[in-house]
Design a protein around this motif. Structure first.
Motif, PDB file in Angstrom:
ATOM      1  N   ALA A   1     -12.244  12.828  -8.544  1.00 57.85           N
ATOM      2  CA  ALA A   1     -10.852  12.667  -8.980  1.00 57.85           C
ATOM      3  C   ALA A   1     -10.459  11.209  -9.101  1.00 57.85           C
ATOM      4  CB  ALA A   1      -9.914  13.373  -8.006  1.00 57.85           C
ATOM      5  N   GLU A   2     -11.010  10.352  -8.240  1.00 58.69           N
ATOM      6  CA  GLU A   2     -10.634   8.939  -8.260  1.00 58.69           C
ATOM      7  C   GLU A   2     -11.840   8.090  -7.905  1.00 58.69           C
ATOM      8  OE1 GLU A   2      -7.631   5.718  -6.078  1.00 58.69           O
ATOM      9  OE2 GLU A   2      -7.515   7.846  -5.562  1.00 58.69           O
ATOM     10  N   VAL A   3     -12.062   7.059  -8.699  1.00 62.09           N
ATOM     11  CA  VAL A   3     -13.108   6.074  -8.430  1.00 62.09           C
ATOM     12  C   VAL A   3     -12.531   4.707  -8.771  1.00 62.09           C
ATOM     13  CG1 VAL A   3     -14.107   6.347 -10.734  1.00 62.09           C
ATOM     14  CG2 VAL A   3     -15.491   5.372  -8.923  1.00 62.09           C
ATOM     15  N   SER A   4     -12.783   3.736  -7.925  1.00 64.62           N
ATOM     16  CA  SER A   4     -12.205   2.417  -8.142  1.00 64.62           C
ATOM     17  C   SER A   4     -13.190   1.340  -7.746  1.00 64.62           C
ATOM     18  CB  SER A   4     -10.895   2.259  -7.342  1.00 64.62           C
ATOM     19  OG  SER A   4     -11.158   2.404  -5.954  1.00 64.62           O
TER      20      SER A   4
ATOM     21  N   GLY B   1       1.563  -9.798   3.657  1.00 65.66           N
ATOM     22  CA  GLY B   1       1.362 -10.501   2.392  1.00 65.66           C
ATOM     23  C   GLY B   1       0.462  -9.764   1.416  1.00 65.66           C
ATOM     24  N   LEU B   2       0.216  -8.482   1.668  1.00 62.70           N
ATOM     25  CA  LEU B   2      -0.669  -7.691   0.810  1.00 62.70           C
ATOM     26  C   LEU B   2       0.090  -6.518   0.199  1.00 62.70           C
ATOM     27  CD1 LEU B   2      -3.795  -7.521   3.146  1.00 62.70           C
ATOM     28  CD2 LEU B   2      -3.478  -9.039   1.174  1.00 62.70           C
ATOM     29  N   SER B   3      -0.365  -6.070  -0.950  1.00 61.36           N
ATOM     30  CA  SER B   3       0.238  -4.900  -1.586  1.00 61.36           C
ATOM     31  C   SER B   3      -0.825  -4.162  -2.378  1.00 61.36           C
ATOM     32  CB  SER B   3       1.394  -5.305  -2.507  1.00 61.36           C
ATOM     33  OG  SER B   3       0.917  -6.055  -3.611  1.00 61.36           O
ATOM     34  N   ARG B   4      -0.499  -2.915  -2.743  1.00 58.71           N
ATOM     35  CA  ARG B   4      -1.394  -2.116  -3.579  1.00 58.71           C
ATOM     36  C   ARG B   4      -0.783  -2.017  -4.970  1.00 58.71           C
ATOM     37  NH1 ARG B   4      -3.999   1.110   0.459  1.00 58.71           N
ATOM     38  NH2 ARG B   4      -5.398  -0.441   1.347  1.00 58.71           N
TER      39      ARG B   4
ATOM     40  N   LEU C   1      -5.631   2.138  -7.467  1.00 62.45           N
ATOM     41  CA  LEU C   1      -4.896   1.120  -6.738  1.00 62.45           C
ATOM     42  C   LEU C   1      -5.862   0.157  -6.084  1.00 62.45           C
ATOM     43  CD1 LEU C   1      -2.184   3.371  -5.069  1.00 62.45           C
ATOM     44  CD2 LEU C   1      -1.897   1.913  -7.063  1.00 62.45           C
ATOM     45  N   VAL C   2      -5.560  -1.124  -6.178  1.00 67.14           N
ATOM     46  CA  VAL C   2      -6.374  -2.137  -5.525  1.00 67.14           C
ATOM     47  C   VAL C   2      -5.469  -2.978  -4.628  1.00 67.14           C
ATOM     48  CG1 VAL C   2      -8.045  -2.238  -7.395  1.00 67.14           C
ATOM     49  CG2 VAL C   2      -6.087  -3.770  -7.438  1.00 67.14           C
ATOM     50  N   THR C   3      -6.052  -3.546  -3.592  1.00 65.82           N
ATOM     51  CA  THR C   3      -5.306  -4.375  -2.654  1.00 65.82           C
ATOM     52  C   THR C   3      -5.331  -5.813  -3.139  1.00 65.82           C
ATOM     53  OG1 THR C   3      -5.947  -2.910  -0.854  1.00 65.82           O
ATOM     54  CG2 THR C   3      -5.075  -5.068  -0.252  1.00 65.82           C
TER      55      THR C   3
END
Length: 897
Positions: free
Chosen positions: A619-622, A350-353, A366-368
């Motif tokens: 390169a990536e920070v979230s 039931g989860l996605s990015r 991308l977040v979950t």
């Protein structure tokens, strides 16, 4: 013209493909006639929307149908038609091409082929080509007319990928230029009327079916569901799905256990089936697969974007004859664009990015999240495509009901820099005038356009420059494309290509360390090594061909070729691409907390090998929570080390040297600061120049008011008196409210401001004298008459008048005096030319109020008797005469006998 029915006949000489053989057993075969009639009725430039559930065969049957229609229209011209079909993922494009070629009985790459990033299987005789949306976008920019292409099919439009949305708008414009281009949008779950209006006939070519004036929506072709019965089981975990580090490991254990138990039960019941497990990301796929390998006798396969092509193709292919049952653990990659043969059991986390943009922190990634209900239904449908199936949902019905109905369109949540460059190259800056399914958010588009301006990719009018067109040809983010070309001059073409391919790829850096990831990829043993090596070769070739076209290199002059060591090469190229993400460790905050040049604070994942480095190219920070964020709310997902020199060189446009003067604790101080964006490189105390000091005082006064200097008793008293006069008499008496005084600082406070700017302390400044500079002349001579500081009462005492606060618009001047000092006073004094009566607070001997009045005569004639009756026994030594009119006013007590 050959009829629609004839086109479906395998004996039809005009047909290239035997649709009867290809469509055997596929539900959509029943809808082919309706689609053929709609497209032929719409003329050479027809359009249509195909809405068909998963597993019906639309991806297999629609392309050869369009090929047959296009071949029929050529009337023996000799050139074979060309049909281009987009698939949102590389594995889906390869699988669709492979399946259609097999059903057609031809070799892959002959009549049916595919092109994806770094891989191509086509030939001169290719009629149907499956591509990813990015491939078709670049073709459109290179050849806006798509000459030689007869039809374009956009598959899985419901996923609302950013590139597919752009293609919808751009291809609609192409049809206005080319009346013979057929456009079909296909989806399993689609807002059909909306998309039919978007791509519909706009007077192009012949009249659309059912619309005599040639203008109207595209016809919608529906297909009945091909799903078999589906049992839904709810198996919620006793632990939360997400914790402070992302997807909880305990929940993934639950998913793996549910998959193992469900598959084992099916096999024990005599059902020799395969299972498909959905989890949100590649790391979760590997974790669940590892746990399943220890619990299940089935063959466990992994399917995600980081897996190699061979591994992906093996997972989506059917089970070999006599092979063991399989459990495929997958991301959303297998959700809608693939049919995995043999699957009758689906286990859904039931989860996605999904992509999300944090404008406040300048982050994208991308977040979950919980998958949409539409996605959950798509996943469940995987189990019932080839027979009765079962879905086990590892969450409860309440969570399902609370999930969003549909996935958030990528254009509404993602970084739009690449999209903005495509639109600028297309001639529709910001998407203006383009028929997109959803308009891009204005704030996100403005931010993307500003990035492109800084890169030199767009002109003032918003259209692409020659450099912008060059960057658009590089298959990566525009910032990385510019870093590839700029970085090659310093670190070399190969090293720059390695860094850009690394950041552009799907691989996840262990511990966020890109240098560790590249070392693993170079060995060739990492699953993604082959694809990365191909990307490196392609990027290196581009760098060698195009570097000279950029002009003066961004890094030249500061860092000569070869001056950046191999250990910093990746970080340097990353910093060239994302100078706003150059990061420095925050002293005293622990080794894992960093400050970015953008001003954002972020933490490294726990145990990251990068934590000992002072400088990083990020390169990536979230966004994140808990331990991985080091208390900052943001986590660095991928980065590489830098030195101070390479950090400054890569982000030199953010270098600044300023003198920072501030006014605090009553005095101006100054420091000379050298900064890299928000990062302070050095700070040295200096003597404040007068102008900077004056500006610092002005800022302090604007934010904190004149209390910054302080009001003495004398200054406050004068201000109150002037405020009453301005309120009652108006001009020429000055407005001394805070805003008015601040607006006229140069008129009344200039010498004191100059003294403060030069280093004087507020302790030596009394605002009474400066305030007197605002007094009007000659009216100022009457100040003491109009608003005296004190009042002489009948006892002979001079009592101070308390004037209302300068901000009080209704207050009265007050005289607080002992009652006995006012005996015989009949007429209340009035101030400001008789306009304002004084308000008396008549006090007891203990100086407590006995009465408040502005009418003394009325008080002596009435309320005084009651006051006398209550007070004379309490204060017998003080006079309380029966007749206050004739008693002498006194500040003294009665004389002793």
């Amino acid at each position: 013209m050959t009829s629609a029915t004839a086109l479906l006949d395998p004996a039809c000489p005009k047909g290239l493909f035997d649709l009867g053989a290809i469509g055997a057993g596929l539900t959509f075969a029943e809808s082919l006639g309706a689609l053929a009639a709609a497209l032929q009725g719409g003329g050479a430039g027809a359009s249509a929307v195909v809405q068909a559930p998963p597993g019906t065969g639309k991806t297999t049957l629609v392309p050869p149908l369009l090929a047959n229609i296009a071949n029929n229209r050529r009337d023996g011209s000799g050139r074979r038609p060309r049909i281009v079909v987009t698939q949102p993922r590389r594995v889906a494009a390869r699988a669709a091409a492979r399946r259609l070629a097999a059903l057609d009985g031809t070799r892959l790459g002959d009549r049916v082929g595919y092109t994806v990033r770094g891989e191509r299987q086509t030939g001169p005789g290719t009629v149907i080509e499956f591509v990813t949306p990015g491939i078709l976008l670049r073709r459109l920019l290179a050849e806006p007319g798509l000459e030689g292409t007869d039809a374009v099919i956009l598959d899985e439009v419901h996923e609302r990928g950013l590139e597919t949305d752009l293609l919808l708008g751009m291809l609609t414009e192409v049809r206005q230029l080319r009346g013979d281009l057929t456009l079909v949008a296909m989806s399993a779950t689609l807002d059909a009327p909306r998309f039919a209006a978007l791509i519909g006939d706009a007077g192009i070519g012949e009249t659309a079916a059912g619309n005599d004036d040639g203008v109207g929506p595209a016809p919608v072709i529906d297909c009945p569901s091909a799903l078999f019965p589906l049992d839904v089981e709810w198996a919620p975990a006793s632990v939360p799905r997400l914790d402070e580090r992302g997807v909880a490991r305990a929940f993934l254990d639950h998913v793996a256990d549910a998959a193992a138990a469900g598959h084992a039960a099916a096999l024990a019941g005599g059902r020799d089936i395969d299972a498909l497990v959905f989890v949100p990301g590649a790391w979760e796929v590997s974790y669940v697969a590892a746990r399943l390998r220890g619990r299940s006798r089935a063959e466990v396969l992994e399917l995600h974007g980081q897996a190699g092509p061979a591994e992906q193709d093996r997972a989506v292919s059917g089970r070999e004859p006599g092979g063991a049952a399989r459990i495929i653990v997958s991301t959303a990659l297998a959700e809608s664009s693939l049919t995995v043969p043999g699957v009758r059991l689906v286990i859904d986390s039931g989860l996605s990015r999904e992509p999300r943009r944090d404008a406040g922190r300048g982050m994208s990634g991308l977040v979950t999240v919980s998958c949409s209900r539409a996605s959950a239904e798509q996943r469940a449908g995987r189990a019932a495509r080839q027979g009765p199936g079962t879905v086990i949902r590892c969450y409860d019905q309440r969570a399902f009901g609370a999930a969003p109905a549909h996935q958030t369109p990528e254009i509404a949540a993602a970084d739009l820099t690449g999209a903005a460059l495509v639109l600028a190259c297309w001639g529709a800056p910001g998407g203006r005038g383009l028929a997109l399914p959803d308009a891009p958010p204005q704030a996100a588009m403005d931010e993307a356009v500003e990035v492109l301006r800084e890169l030199g990719a767009i002109a003032p009018d918003g259209h692409a420059t020659e450099l912008g067109k060059l960057l658009a040809r590089v298959p990566t983010d525009p910032r990385l494309a510019r870093a590839l070309l700029d970085g090659a001059a310093t670190v070399g073409h190969r090293a720059a290509a390695e860094a850009v391919a690394l950041v552009s790829g799907d691989q996840r850096a262990p511990g966020a360390d890109l240098t560790r990831l590249v070392a693993a990829l170079r060995t060739g043993r990492d699953p993604g090594s082959r694809r990365w090596a191909e990307d490196v070769r392609r990027m290196e070739s581009i760098a060698r061909q195009e570097s000279s076209a950029v002009g003066p290199q961004q890094s030249s002059g500061l860092v000569p070729a070869g001056a950046v060591g191999a250990a910093e090469a990746i970080g340097f190229v990353v910093a060239l691409a994302f100078p706003d993400r150059v990061a420095r460790r925050v002293p005293g905050e622990g080794p894992a907390q960093y400050l970015l040049t953008s001003g954002t604070r972020a933490g490294l994942p726990a145990g990251s090998p990068l934590s000992g480095h002072e400088w990083l190219g990020v390169a990536e920070v979230s966004r994140a929570q808990g331990r991985d964020a080091a208390g900052t709310g943001a986590v660095i997902r991928s980065a590489a080390p830098l030195t101070a020199d390479t950090a400054e060189a890569a982000a030199r446009n953010l270098l600044s040297e300023t003198l920072q003067a501030r006014f605090s604790q009553g005095r101006v101080s100054a420091r000379r600061e050298r900064r890299l964006g928000a990062i302070v490189l050095s700070s040295t105390p200096v003597r404040p120049p007068v102008e900077e000091g004056r500006a610092a005082v002005a800022r302090a006064l604007a934010s904190e008011g004149l209390v910054t200097i302080g009001w003495s008793t004398a200054a406050d008293g004068l201000r109150r008196r002037l405020a009453l006069l301005h309120r009652e008499l108006g001009g020429p008496w000055p407005d001394v409210s805070e805003p008015a005084l601040l607006a006229r600082l140069d008129e009344w406070l200039a010498p004191e401001l100059a003294a403060l700017a030069g280093g004087a302390s507020t302790g030596g400044i009394d605002l009474a004298a400066p305030l007197s500079r605002l007094l009007p002349w000659p009216e100022a001579a009457r100040l003491g008459e109009l608003v005296p500081e004190s009042l002489t009462v009948p006892s002979g005492s001079r009592i101070r008048i308390d004037y209302p606060d300068a901000a009080d618009t209704t207050g009265r001047p007050v005289v607080a005096v002992k009652l006995q000092e006012c005996f015989g006073w009949a007429e209340t004094p009035r101030l400001a030319d008789g306009r304002v009566p004084v308000l008396f607070h008549l006090l007891s001997p203990a100086r407590r109020p006995l009465a408040v009045t502005d009418d003394l005569a009325s008080f002596w004639s009435g309320p005084y008797a009651q006051v006398r009756a209550e007070m004379r026994g309490r204060y017998p030594r003080h006079p309380w005469p029966e007749d206050p009119w004739t008693a002498p006013a006194t500040a003294r007590t009665k004389p002793r006998n």
